[in-house]
Design an enzyme around this catalytic site. Sequence first.
Site, PDB file in Angstrom:
ATOM      1  CG  ASN A  10     -16.513 -35.864   4.723  1.00  0.00           C
ATOM      2  OD1 ASN A  10     -16.438 -34.887   5.455  1.00  0.00           O
ATOM      3  ND2 ASN A  10     -17.522 -36.071   3.911  1.00  0.00           N
ATOM      4  CD  GLU A  19     -17.702 -35.876  -0.655  1.00  0.00           C
ATOM      5  OE1 GLU A  19     -18.070 -35.107  -1.558  1.00  0.00           O
ATOM      6  OE2 GLU A  19     -18.488 -36.395   0.167  1.00  0.00           O
ATOM      7  CB  CYS A  47     -14.582 -42.018   5.990  1.00  0.00           C
ATOM      8  SG  CYS A  47     -15.786 -42.831   4.935  1.00  0.00           S
ATOM      9  CD  GLU A  87     -15.979 -42.215  10.444  1.00  0.00           C
ATOM     10  OE1 GLU A  87     -15.674 -41.626   9.381  1.00  0.00           O
ATOM     11  OE2 GLU A  87     -17.123 -42.611  10.692  1.00  0.00           O
ATOM     12  CB  CYS A 108     -19.103 -46.248   6.379  1.00  0.00           C
ATOM     13  SG  CYS A 108     -17.328 -46.252   6.019  1.00  0.00           S
ATOM     14  CB  CYS A 127     -15.021 -45.902   9.226  1.00  0.00           C
ATOM     15  SG  CYS A 127     -14.634 -44.705   7.946  1.00  0.00           S
TER      16      CYS A 127
HETATM   17  N1  THU Z   1     -18.574 -40.444   5.446  1.00  0.00           N
HETATM   18  C1  THU Z   1     -17.640 -40.352   6.452  1.00  0.00           C
HETATM   19  O1  THU Z   1     -16.762 -39.483   6.431  1.00  0.00           O
HETATM   20  N2  THU Z   1     -17.707 -41.254   7.459  1.00  0.00           N
HETATM   21  C2  THU Z   1     -18.641 -42.235   7.564  1.00  0.00           C
HETATM   22  O2  THU Z   1     -18.550 -43.089   8.439  1.00  0.00           O
HETATM   23  C3  THU Z   1     -19.768 -42.242   6.650  1.00  0.00           C
HETATM   24  C4  THU Z   1     -19.608 -41.444   5.401  1.00  0.00           C
HETATM   25  C5  THU Z   1     -18.489 -39.495   4.338  1.00  0.00           C
HETATM   26  C6  THU Z   1     -18.029 -40.112   3.039  1.00  0.00           C
HETATM   27  C7  THU Z   1     -18.602 -39.149   2.019  1.00  0.00           C
HETATM   28  O3  THU Z   1     -17.658 -38.088   1.814  1.00  0.00           O
HETATM   29  C8  THU Z   1     -19.845 -38.580   2.696  1.00  0.00           C
HETATM   30  O4  THU Z   1     -19.740 -38.927   4.064  1.00  0.00           O
HETATM   31  C9  THU Z   1     -21.139 -39.135   2.146  1.00  0.00           C
HETATM   32  O5  THU Z   1     -21.135 -40.519   2.147  1.00  0.00           O
END
Ligand code: THU
Length: 148
Positions: free
Chosen positions: A42, A44, A53, A55, A95, A98
């Site tokens: 991930n 940000e 994310c 994925e 999520c 994804c």
């Molecule tokens: N996140 C992912 O990378 N993949 C997911 O399927 C769930 C959430 C990340 C997004 C964000 O940077 C952090 O987790 C908190 O939500």
Amino acid sequence: MTDKDLIEAARQAALKAYAPYSGFSVGCAIESVDGEMVTGANMENACYRLGICAEQSALTAAQHAFGLDKVRRIAVAGGDGSGDALRGDAPVTPCGGCRQAILEAAHLSGEDVEILAANGDGSKVERLHIHNLIPHGFGPANLKDSEA
Ligand code: THU
């Protein structure tokens, strides 16, 4: 490649996350039908909603390396990545966004893509399949009646 190999790759990838706002590092490893592997984490952003994310980061790498149509298996792991190794108790399942992105690859490959959802230290793993995670999903076939 064993389940453990794929999960370890996801755990290692999580250590390369850029997650200063949530403090939650997620890694993803994708295996192709030919046994190739790519990873992502991930990333940000100060404009919070622009974060991506793990994925989707790994799916982009998969498209470049071997094509979305060759995606077979995915491992995801997440937790506290501030130390030398990823730590955390709860398995990370993809999520909703994804799931939709994985479904696109699944429709192209014709595979019911397997997803290994692991916790931070890799001690807990849930074995899932994309068609259970997003039943009745909207995919490329739903656009067949478009004008284009
Ligand atoms: N996140 C992912 O990378 N993949 C997911 O399927 C769930 C959430 C990340 C997004 C964000 O940077 C952090 O987790 C908190 O939500």
